[in-house]
Design a protein around this motif. Structure first.
Motif, PDB file in Angstrom:
ATOM      1  N   VAL A  86       0.839  -1.198   0.000  1.00 34.43           N
ATOM      2  CA  VAL A  86       0.000   0.000   0.000  1.00 34.43           C
ATOM      3  C   VAL A  86       0.874   1.248   0.000  1.00 34.43           C
ATOM      4  CG1 VAL A  86      -1.808   1.264   1.221  1.00 34.43           C
ATOM      5  CG2 VAL A  86      -1.788  -1.232   1.258  1.00 34.43           C
ATOM      6  N   LYS A 105      -7.792   5.068   0.532  1.00 33.37           N
ATOM      7  CA  LYS A 105      -7.257   3.760   0.906  1.00 33.37           C
ATOM      8  C   LYS A 105      -8.320   2.959   1.659  1.00 33.37           C
ATOM      9  CE  LYS A 105      -4.506   6.673   2.022  1.00 33.37           C
ATOM     10  NZ  LYS A 105      -4.336   8.139   1.728  1.00 33.37           N
ATOM     11  N   GLU A 106      -8.468   1.704   1.258  1.00 29.89           N
ATOM     12  CA  GLU A 106      -9.506   0.860   1.860  1.00 29.89           C
ATOM     13  C   GLU A 106      -8.947  -0.521   2.188  1.00 29.89           C
ATOM     14  OE1 GLU A 106     -13.437  -1.691   0.475  1.00 29.89           O
ATOM     15  OE2 GLU A 106     -12.253  -0.563  -0.980  1.00 29.89           O
ATOM     16  N   SER A 107      -9.235  -1.007   3.389  1.00 31.29           N
ATOM     17  CA  SER A 107      -9.014  -2.414   3.711  1.00 31.29           C
ATOM     18  C   SER A 107     -10.196  -3.182   3.147  1.00 31.29           C
ATOM     19  CB  SER A 107      -8.908  -2.621   5.221  1.00 31.29           C
ATOM     20  OG  SER A 107      -8.831  -3.988   5.531  1.00 31.29           O
ATOM     21  N   SER A 108      -9.927  -4.175   2.280  1.00 27.01           N
ATOM     22  CA  SER A 108     -10.996  -4.787   1.486  1.00 27.01           C
ATOM     23  C   SER A 108     -11.948  -5.674   2.280  1.00 27.01           C
ATOM     24  CB  SER A 108     -10.388  -5.610   0.348  1.00 27.01           C
ATOM     25  OG  SER A 108      -9.748  -6.772   0.865  1.00 27.01           O
ATOM     26  N   TYR A 113      -6.096  -4.897   0.085  1.00 26.93           N
ATOM     27  CA  TYR A 113      -6.452  -3.490   0.135  1.00 26.93           C
ATOM     28  C   TYR A 113      -6.892  -3.014  -1.248  1.00 26.93           C
ATOM     29  CZ  TYR A 113      -3.594  -3.884   4.368  1.00 26.93           C
ATOM     30  OH  TYR A 113      -3.062  -4.286   5.571  1.00 26.93           O
ATOM     31  N   SER A 177     -15.220  -4.080   5.302  1.00 24.71           N
ATOM     32  CA  SER A 177     -14.148  -3.230   4.774  1.00 24.71           C
ATOM     33  C   SER A 177     -14.275  -1.834   5.384  1.00 24.71           C
ATOM     34  CB  SER A 177     -14.239  -3.139   3.242  1.00 24.71           C
ATOM     35  OG  SER A 177     -15.358  -2.387   2.844  1.00 24.71           O
TER      36      SER A 177
END
Length: 357
Positions: A86, A105-108, A113, A177
């Protein structure tokens, strides 16, 4: 909620804010199940977004609008939990002149990510894809990463690939997420964070593409053994297309062939998408994508030489299987497809280089 994850609001203001930032094609979306995604076949409604935020449903959007082949997003999918990936993508984007608050930014919620670039207007899907490719190329990451959209355009009835919307609960992992801040920590209230997010304008995209387009890797083909020899059957199939009844099976075998020729998944998908235009009628884009994904996720190797649908394309000069066939009809293009040979379709040599004559 999982420990350490922020709570997701579910009111009308949140739904409206969600709509403002996340937009796919206007007439369809997909629902995630434990077995994958299924097209819903209608507009995404506020009730759907509410259920998605609540966690009762999990939805994905098709990024490309088929009416004009535009997209509102570029999404970079990092398919591993190594947070350094990332940071490398972020650093790469910063070098191109993209600001930190232009990278969502995203944690899936599963095993990686997503990094979203959100545009202030719908731009050409081709530009959205190229910008993502430039960012990835400059980062030096060569594995566990994908750029969406994967296609420059889709057919009138095509869909292309989709991306899961943020904040929902992933149906495979059971985890929600969530958005990450600039220090890559979970954002407590996403609504407060996202209003400080800055969308990317067309002029900024064009400037980056003009200056850094050279970073996009050009396709190369490697041949290491006899299995990667050019096969006359596939050369004919790729040149003329096939008719209904064998398209699905042929697409699968072609994906194997292109993989063995050294193409990566993205390049194979582009080649098969263009080949599909020759078919009568073409398959849905999602089926082509499913074939490519399946082949590149597993170790399939057979070309189906023993299958009836492949035998009609056999040639005496095949380096894998010498035959005594004298059926010259298989060598000539099927009459039903002759009209397709006049269509303005990019030459597959672009994708396969020395595979075609």
């Amino acid at each position: 909620e999982m420990p350490g994850q922020p709570e997701v609001k579910m009111d009308n203001d949140s739904v409206n804010l969600f709509r403002k930032y996340f937009k796919g094609r206007g007439d369809d979306f997909a629902e995630q199940t434990s077995n994958g995604y299924t097209r819903v076949g209608r507009l995404l409604e506020d009730t759907d977004i509410f259920l998605h935020l609540k966690g009762d449903k999990s939805y994905g959007i098709y990024l490309i609008e088929p009416k004009d082949n535009t997209a509102w997003h570029t999404a970079i999918d990092i398919d591993c939990l190594d947070v350094s990936f990332v940071q490398r993508i972020i650093n790469s984007a910063l070098k191109l002149g993209i600001e930190d608050n232009q990278l969502l930014k995203e944690s899936s919620g599963n095993k990686g990510y997503h990094i979203w670039l959100i545009y202030d207007e719908a731009i050409e899907a081709e530009k959205a894809r190229r910008l993502g490719q430039i960012i990835v190329a400059q980062s030096g990451i060569e594995r566990n990463i994908e750029v969406f959209p994967k296609q420059d355009k889709v057919s009138e009835n095509g869909f292309g690939n989709l991306v899961k919307l943020p904040f929902g609960i992933h149906k495979k992992s059971g985890q929600r997420s969530y958005i990450l801040d600039n220090e890559l920590n979970p954002v407590p209230i996403w609504e407060d964070y996202i209003i400080s997010f800055t969308k990317i304008g067309r002029e900024q995209v064009d400037t980056i593409l003009k200056e850094f387009d050279y970073l996009i890797p050009k396709p190369t083909i490697t041949k290491s053994n006899s299995e990667t020899k050019s096969l006359p059957c596939f050369k004919r199939i790729m040149k003329f297309g096939v008719v209904e009844g064998i398209r699905d099976n042929i697409a699968f075998r072609l994906a194997i062939y292109l993989k063995n020729q050294g193409l990566n998944a993205d390049l194979a998908l582009s080649a098969l998408t263009d080949w599909n235009k020759l078919n009568k009628p073409p398959l849905e884009d999602r089926i082509i994508a499913e074939k490519v994904n399946s082949v590149f996720e597993h170790n399939y190797s057979g070309y189906g030489c023993e299958q009836d649908y492949m035998k009609e394309f056999c040639s005496p000069d095949c380096p894998i299987k010498k035959t005594d066939t004298t059926n010259t009809q298989a060598i000539s293009p099927p009459e039903a497809l002759s009209e397709f040979l006049k269509r303005d379709i990019p030459p597959l040599e672009y994708y396969v280089l020395d595979i075609l004559p």
